[in-house]
Design a protein around this motif. Structure first.
Motif, PDB file in Angstrom:
ATOM      1  N   MET A 200      -0.478  13.374  -0.735  1.00 16.57           N
ATOM      2  CA  MET A 200      -0.533  12.950  -2.136  1.00 16.57           C
ATOM      3  C   MET A 200      -0.702  14.152  -3.061  1.00 16.57           C
ATOM      4  SD  MET A 200      -2.973   9.563  -1.928  1.00 16.57           S
ATOM      5  CE  MET A 200      -2.353   7.996  -1.312  1.00 16.57           C
ATOM      6  N   ARG A 206       3.367   8.976  -2.471  1.00 19.67           N
ATOM      7  CA  ARG A 206       3.035   8.379  -3.765  1.00 19.67           C
ATOM      8  C   ARG A 206       1.535   8.137  -3.881  1.00 19.67           C
ATOM      9  NH1 ARG A 206       6.369   2.881  -3.622  1.00 19.67           N
ATOM     10  NH2 ARG A 206       5.458   2.679  -5.708  1.00 19.67           N
ATOM     11  N   THR A 207       1.059   8.220  -5.098  1.00 18.99           N
ATOM     12  CA  THR A 207      -0.383   8.098  -5.348  1.00 18.99           C
ATOM     13  C   THR A 207      -0.758   6.780  -6.000  1.00 18.99           C
ATOM     14  OG1 THR A 207      -0.135   9.187  -7.501  1.00 18.99           O
ATOM     15  CG2 THR A 207      -0.630  10.593  -5.592  1.00 18.99           C
ATOM     16  N   ASP A 208       0.221   5.897  -6.225  1.00 13.64           N
ATOM     17  CA  ASP A 208      -0.074   4.639  -6.920  1.00 13.64           C
ATOM     18  C   ASP A 208      -0.327   3.488  -5.954  1.00 13.64           C
ATOM     19  OD1 ASP A 208       2.494   4.551  -5.950  1.00 13.64           O
ATOM     20  OD2 ASP A 208       3.326   3.445  -7.669  1.00 13.64           O
ATOM     21  N   ARG A 209      -0.632   3.805  -4.706  1.00 16.70           N
ATOM     22  CA  ARG A 209      -0.952   2.776  -3.717  1.00 16.70           C
ATOM     23  C   ARG A 209      -2.276   3.119  -3.043  1.00 16.70           C
ATOM     24  NH1 ARG A 209       2.184   0.637  -6.284  1.00 16.70           N
ATOM     25  NH2 ARG A 209       4.079  -0.513  -5.715  1.00 16.70           N
ATOM     26  N   ASP A 210      -2.968   2.088  -2.577  1.00 15.75           N
ATOM     27  CA  ASP A 210      -4.253   2.282  -1.905  1.00 15.75           C
ATOM     28  C   ASP A 210      -4.043   3.082  -0.620  1.00 15.75           C
ATOM     29  OD1 ASP A 210      -7.187   1.490  -1.487  1.00 15.75           O
ATOM     30  OD2 ASP A 210      -6.237   0.759   0.349  1.00 15.75           O
ATOM     31  N   PRO A 252       7.340   9.404  -3.449  1.00 19.65           N
ATOM     32  CA  PRO A 252       7.362   9.149  -4.906  1.00 19.65           C
ATOM     33  C   PRO A 252       8.799   8.959  -5.397  1.00 19.65           C
ATOM     34  CG  PRO A 252       5.960  11.024  -4.380  1.00 19.65           C
ATOM     35  CD  PRO A 252       6.711  10.689  -3.117  1.00 19.65           C
ATOM     36  N   ARG A 253       8.969   8.070  -6.356  1.00 19.27           N
ATOM     37  CA  ARG A 253      10.290   7.840  -6.939  1.00 19.27           C
ATOM     38  C   ARG A 253      10.468   8.759  -8.144  1.00 19.27           C
ATOM     39  NH1 ARG A 253      10.714   6.171  -2.722  1.00 19.27           N
ATOM     40  NH2 ARG A 253      11.117   4.060  -1.995  1.00 19.27           N
TER      41      ARG A 253
END
Length: 254
Positions: A200, A206-210, A252-253
């Motif tokens: 991350m 990606r950092t938008d998930r637990d 990440p997108r």
């Protein structure tokens, strides 16, 4: 005449009137008083010296007992493994029988483990190998290394009747199974989480998930095949396939 003069002198001294020769000896009689009191500090001075050895005398705490003998620990655990491999069931094992097989006294066994279940927990730990520390150069390679470790661990459990027997017994003891998870299993998970945090931080994950959910995505396929579907294959190359598939979805997108 002399008796009268003496009486007059005594009366003068008692009345407290100044008397030249009669009052002079008083300070001489009191002068030695300070000399008699002077040794008092000397008699008290040694007190701290008597107290100094106290901490040294208490340094080896007798309540700690003798240190554990690693050779005895190994002999006891190997005795349990040997008996189970020879077909002795968990129910047939007793602390007394284990002590005899290990060549130690029963008290030696009880001093280390309060009961058979606690002993079997350490026997199971002895069959575990530590997860290799991540190299820290590639997030993907480190993830593959962790999943490959779990794949091999799953194969070992599947192929080892000894390990299955012990795991089944420990699982039946909720407190012991929880302790195993809090020590062995959680330590492995922390290794995985550390790699995911690094991914991350460097923008590979990606950092938008637990993060715990992401960890489950990586280890889930191996655990499913090893635990829930023991007939499913755990072939070589499975770790790479799992990691590459999950990484594709968690990148990440742009």
């Amino acid at each position: 005449m002399n008796r009268t003069a003496d009486a007059d002198a005594a009366g003068t001294a008692e009345a407290g009137t100044p008397a030249g020769a009669a009052a002079a000896p008083a300070p001489e009689r009191q002068a030695p008083a300070p000399e008699r009191q002077a040794p008092a500090p000397e008699t008290q001075a040694p007190a701290p010296e008597r107290q100094v050895p106290a901490p040294e005398a208490q340094a080896p705490d007798p309540r700690r007992g003798r240190p554990r003998n690693a050779a005895a620990d190994t002999a006891i655990i190997e005795a349990v493994l040997r008996m189970i491999e020879d077909g002795v069931s968990i129910g047939e094992l007793s602390m007394e029988r284990i002590a005899r097989e290990a060549g130690v006294g029963k008290a030696t066994v009880y001093r280390r483990w309060p009961g058979k279940s606690e002993l079997l927990l350490d026997v199971m730990r002895s069959l575990d190998t530590d997860i290799p520390p991540p190299a820290g150069e590639s997030v993907r390679d480190d993830l593959v290394g962790i999943i490959e470790f779990l794949r091999i661990r799953g194969l070992a459990k599947r192929n080892s009747a000894l390990l299955r027997t012990i795991v089944t017994h420990v699982k039946a003891q909720p407190a012991l199974w929880r302790e195993y998870h809090e020590t062995v299993v959680q330590a492995r998970r922390e290794v995985l989480l550390s790699v995911l945090r690094r991914g991350m931080a460097c923008g590979e994950i990606r950092t938008d998930r637990d993060i715990d959910l992401l960890a489950d995505l990586f280890v889930g396929p191996v655990l499913s095949r090893a635990v829930l579907h023991e007939w499913a294959d755990l072939p070589p190359g499975l770790a790479e396939e799992i990691v590459d598939t999950v990484l594709y979805g968690v990148r990440p997108r742009v």
